[in-house]
Design a protein around this motif. Sequence first.
Motif, PDB file in Angstrom:
ATOM      1  N   GLU A 130       0.830  -1.203   0.000  1.00  0.00           N
ATOM      2  CA  GLU A 130       0.000   0.000   0.000  1.00  0.00           C
ATOM      3  C   GLU A 130       0.867   1.256   0.000  1.00  0.00           C
ATOM      4  O   GLU A 130       0.543   2.249  -0.662  1.00  0.00           O
ATOM      5  N   GLN A 131       1.985   1.204   0.722  1.00  0.00           N
ATOM      6  CA  GLN A 131       2.919   2.332   0.717  1.00  0.00           C
ATOM      7  C   GLN A 131       3.489   2.544  -0.683  1.00  0.00           C
ATOM      8  O   GLN A 131       3.657   3.679  -1.143  1.00  0.00           O
ATOM      9  N   ALA A 132       3.742   1.441  -1.389  1.00  0.00           N
ATOM     10  CA  ALA A 132       4.263   1.530  -2.757  1.00  0.00           C
ATOM     11  C   ALA A 132       3.242   2.183  -3.685  1.00  0.00           C
ATOM     12  O   ALA A 132       3.593   3.017  -4.527  1.00  0.00           O
ATOM     13  N   VAL A 133       1.970   1.807  -3.524  1.00  0.00           N
ATOM     14  CA  VAL A 133       0.921   2.426  -4.339  1.00  0.00           C
ATOM     15  C   VAL A 133       0.856   3.926  -4.064  1.00  0.00           C
ATOM     16  O   VAL A 133       0.770   4.745  -4.980  1.00  0.00           O
ATOM     17  N   THR A 134       0.923   4.290  -2.783  1.00  0.00           N
ATOM     18  CA  THR A 134       0.851   5.703  -2.394  1.00  0.00           C
ATOM     19  C   THR A 134       1.982   6.507  -3.026  1.00  0.00           C
ATOM     20  O   THR A 134       1.783   7.640  -3.476  1.00  0.00           O
ATOM     21  N   ILE A 135       3.175   5.928  -3.074  1.00  0.00           N
ATOM     22  CA  ILE A 135       4.323   6.618  -3.679  1.00  0.00           C
ATOM     23  C   ILE A 135       4.055   6.950  -5.144  1.00  0.00           C
ATOM     24  O   ILE A 135       4.434   8.020  -5.641  1.00  0.00           O
ATOM     25  N   GLY A 136       3.370   6.050  -5.835  1.00  0.00           N
ATOM     26  CA  GLY A 136       3.169   6.252  -7.266  1.00  0.00           C
ATOM     27  C   GLY A 136       1.979   7.100  -7.650  1.00  0.00           C
ATOM     28  O   GLY A 136       1.836   7.472  -8.817  1.00  0.00           O
ATOM     29  N   LEU A 137       1.127   7.448  -6.691  1.00  0.00           N
ATOM     30  CA  LEU A 137      -0.145   8.094  -7.026  1.00  0.00           C
ATOM     31  C   LEU A 137       0.003   9.414  -7.766  1.00  0.00           C
ATOM     32  O   LEU A 137      -0.685   9.670  -8.745  1.00  0.00           O
ATOM     33  N   ASN A 138       0.859  10.289  -7.289  1.00  0.00           N
ATOM     34  CA  ASN A 138       0.912  11.651  -7.812  1.00  0.00           C
ATOM     35  C   ASN A 138       1.767  11.808  -9.060  1.00  0.00           C
ATOM     36  O   ASN A 138       1.843  12.898  -9.612  1.00  0.00           O
ATOM     37  N   LEU A 139       2.430  10.746  -9.475  1.00  0.00           N
ATOM     38  CA  LEU A 139       3.339  10.847 -10.618  1.00  0.00           C
ATOM     39  C   LEU A 139       2.633  10.397 -11.889  1.00  0.00           C
ATOM     40  O   LEU A 139       2.116   9.286 -11.965  1.00  0.00           O
ATOM     41  N   MET A 140       2.606  11.275 -12.900  1.00  0.00           N
ATOM     42  CA  MET A 140       1.923  10.959 -14.152  1.00  0.00           C
ATOM     43  C   MET A 140       2.870  10.254 -15.124  1.00  0.00           C
ATOM     44  O   MET A 140       3.231  10.775 -16.174  1.00  0.00           O
ATOM     45  N   VAL A 141       3.317   9.070 -14.708  1.00  0.00           N
ATOM     46  CA  VAL A 141       4.153   8.206 -15.530  1.00  0.00           C
ATOM     47  C   VAL A 141       3.621   6.782 -15.388  1.00  0.00           C
ATOM     48  O   VAL A 141       2.840   6.485 -14.489  1.00  0.00           O
ATOM     49  N   LYS A 142       4.037   5.910 -16.280  1.00  0.00           N
ATOM     50  CA  LYS A 142       3.678   4.499 -16.126  1.00  0.00           C
ATOM     51  C   LYS A 142       4.316   3.966 -14.850  1.00  0.00           C
ATOM     52  O   LYS A 142       5.440   4.344 -14.518  1.00  0.00           O
ATOM     53  N   LYS A 143       3.616   3.070 -14.167  1.00  0.00           N
ATOM     54  CA  LYS A 143       4.088   2.597 -12.864  1.00  0.00           C
ATOM     55  C   LYS A 143       4.079   1.080 -12.805  1.00  0.00           C
ATOM     56  O   LYS A 143       3.229   0.426 -13.424  1.00  0.00           O
ATOM     57  N   ALA A 144       5.005   0.538 -12.036  1.00  0.00           N
ATOM     58  CA  ALA A 144       5.047  -0.898 -11.796  1.00  0.00           C
ATOM     59  C   ALA A 144       5.617  -1.148 -10.401  1.00  0.00           C
ATOM     60  O   ALA A 144       6.621  -0.542 -10.021  1.00  0.00           O
ATOM     61  N   ILE A 145       4.945  -2.011  -9.648  1.00  0.00           N
ATOM     62  CA  ILE A 145       5.470  -2.448  -8.349  1.00  0.00           C
ATOM     63  C   ILE A 145       6.049  -3.836  -8.536  1.00  0.00           C
ATOM     64  O   ILE A 145       5.359  -4.759  -8.982  1.00  0.00           O
ATOM     65  N   LEU A 146       7.342  -4.001  -8.224  1.00  0.00           N
ATOM     66  CA  LEU A 146       8.006  -5.301  -8.276  1.00  0.00           C
ATOM     67  C   LEU A 146       8.094  -5.846  -6.857  1.00  0.00           C
ATOM     68  O   LEU A 146       8.834  -5.315  -6.030  1.00  0.00           O
ATOM     69  N   PHE A 147       7.332  -6.872  -6.573  1.00  0.00           N
ATOM     70  CA  PHE A 147       7.259  -7.463  -5.237  1.00  0.00           C
ATOM     71  C   PHE A 147       8.108  -8.724  -5.213  1.00  0.00           C
ATOM     72  O   PHE A 147       7.762  -9.728  -5.833  1.00  0.00           O
ATOM     73  N   ILE A 148       9.236  -8.656  -4.506  1.00  0.00           N
ATOM     74  CA  ILE A 148      10.156  -9.788  -4.420  1.00  0.00           C
ATOM     75  C   ILE A 148       9.902 -10.486  -3.101  1.00  0.00           C
ATOM     76  O   ILE A 148      10.150  -9.941  -2.023  1.00  0.00           O
ATOM     77  N   THR A 149       9.421 -11.716  -3.147  1.00  0.00           N
ATOM     78  CA  THR A 149       9.009 -12.416  -1.936  1.00  0.00           C
ATOM     79  C   THR A 149       9.146 -13.922  -2.126  1.00  0.00           C
ATOM     80  O   THR A 149       9.630 -14.391  -3.164  1.00  0.00           O
ATOM     81  N   SER A 150       8.666 -14.666  -1.142  1.00  0.00           N
ATOM     82  CA  SER A 150       8.682 -16.119  -1.222  1.00  0.00           C
ATOM     83  C   SER A 150       7.516 -16.677  -0.419  1.00  0.00           C
ATOM     84  O   SER A 150       7.467 -16.505   0.800  1.00  0.00           O
ATOM     85  N   ASP A 151       6.579 -17.293  -1.131  1.00  0.00           N
ATOM     86  CA  ASP A 151       5.479 -18.005  -0.485  1.00  0.00           C
ATOM     87  C   ASP A 151       4.607 -17.057   0.342  1.00  0.00           C
ATOM     88  O   ASP A 151       4.995 -15.965   0.700  1.00  0.00           O
TER      89      ASP A 151
END
Length: 689
Positions: free
Chosen positions: A556-577
């Motif tokens: 959710e913090q990652a989404v918030t960071i991208g909200l105000n920027l008028m560019v294409k956005k992608a969240i890369l979530f590196i995790t396991s299980d």
Amino acid sequence: MRKVTKARSFVDIDKFYDNSSFLEGMFKLRIIGNLLVILLFVGVSYGKYDVRYSQAKVCFKEGFRLYNRCKFPEAIVKYKEAIDLFPEFAKAWYFLGRAYYKLGQVENANSCFREFSALSEKDKELQNIYLGDKQEKEDKKARSITTYRRIACFKKGSASTSIAIDSHRDIFLVDFGKERVLKLSPTGTSLLKIRGKGEAGLKKPYGVWVDREGNIYVTDFAGDSVQKFDKTGRPLLSFGKKGRKKGEFLGPEGITCDREGNIYVVDNGNNRIQKFTSSGDFLMEFSEGLTQPVGIILNEGYIWVTDKEGLKRFDNSGNLLGRFSPRKGSSLRGLTFKDHIFYISDADGYVHEFNPISNTWQTLKLAEGSSPMDIKVDKHGTFYIADFNRKAIDIYMSKPSMEVSSHSSDFDLIIDRIIIDRFPTICLVATVATKDKRPLLGLNVGNFRIIEDRLEIPRIGLATPYQDKEDSLFIFVIDKKKVMQRYKQEIKDLLRSFTENFQIGHDAGAVISVSDKVRVEQTPSLNRLQVQNAISKSLNNFKERTEDEVVFSALEQAVTIGLNLMVKKAILFITSDYKREVSPLLKECVNYAKNNYIPIYVIDYKEGGKTPILQNLASETWGLYFSFYLTKHLGGLYRKIKDHMKTQNLYLIFYESETSKWSGEWVDIRICVGYFGLYGEDRYGYFVP
């Protein structure tokens, strides 16, 4: 000795009390006094009411300012304050619902929208502004041609080949047999005749088109030329001759013009479409897939042509995009468009209705012996059919119906914010997607319509920054639970390789790490080295974690960071299980990303298979899922994600406001989008600066 007398005042009062008229006057005074007390009470109450509403408006205005900056939690607080002060504040309920929706709290949003709807039912003005005018919605309903009835038949001409309708509903009919063009009133009265002899030089007129100024364009089938006349029938322009070269014709038939005045001519004998400037200079031609083309129409950025094989769709460059046909051996001729549906005349005695989205056809059989060569529809939904064999114009109107049906929304058209820094220039930042959140690309200015305080804006502009630029933001969310430590080097190598592909000046990165708490390691930066250092820094101090929900707080913090920027956005979530069941926080996280059109790309280091919950997280937000264990290597990850991000859209819609309201007053905005039989709309507004 002095005489003692009774005090005059008492004597006078006694006399007054004995007077019946005085008693009546006192009674009236008492009633007036009571009324004054009531009015005073009402005035005080209204004053309190007015003060509460004024205070609520102040809170609403601040909430709107925060919402417009994508600060949804803070906006929610202010909207709630406005509602606490004035519970009947319908607009506050509406925008509170929008804020909840953007924050991913869909149930809360729906509750607010229900409250707004209930208040709007009481307030017809609000209902019309935010829920849409009932009659307007009914008019938008795409009626089937099979529900229409013939209301008039004008026996005009000897052999009709084409028909056009102007803004006054006057009818322009090509009389092929008598080599003339007729202008008729809506009741069939003859208003103008353009004949083939003399200065005009028409030999066998075939197609006709009328522009906004009333100028008349005619194709001459036998003369292999195009003629243009003013609204009085005076010749203005003539171009073309017999031949196969550019600018030459062999039996031209259909004709139309675009908004810039460019002329499109169906060159039947040469199996092509030719495009000319308003002065008749050749611009381009295309012929792909065409066999004896007849009719032409421009609609929603595409060129539609009927020919011997059916209906065909082209882009503005003349590339063939699609073929459609109601039945084998059909003889499609003229075509028109109304409420996202095509209506096409068939010379064999039919009128076809075509929905390009569902690729479905409906057919109306006309009177025996009919041969409809052309069909047009006016702004009121009345159809006009030119019949060659019967030498007539048939007029069809909808059958009366008691049913009232509103137009359902097919698209999610969302105004994300409004920019009014250069008022009266207004800029709406909007996204358009299907109901399953798939972004809709390729819309042009003709797809949009804007109404400001019930006044339609005549001219709008459109920009598509996502399609026009390569700017992108990649937000790396790195899960630092203990099990991930074994993959530390692989993660480091993968993300270094990824960031090495960054396009300088176009790609930015941000880094968030999550263990037992969320930490922003790097805010968005175009400096690739800064991003790489932040990634290296985050790959330390792996910890055991008992609560996986903190991961979703990081997303959710990652989404918030991208909200105000008028560019294409992608969240890369590196995790396991992720072994827990789907939680409310996970649903909220998915909705938060999905409702703001920010995809999550999952890189799963789980050994032995895939993680269904993480797969769902990626698919629900229109991202992608990658399994490191199954793939063993993720070469080309940057290019795969970058290419996938091309599906993101953002539309900047500009217009000049014509409002006459004072500074600080609220202006309502309604925006509509139509695209191949589908429809969507959104409501917004702004305070006049």
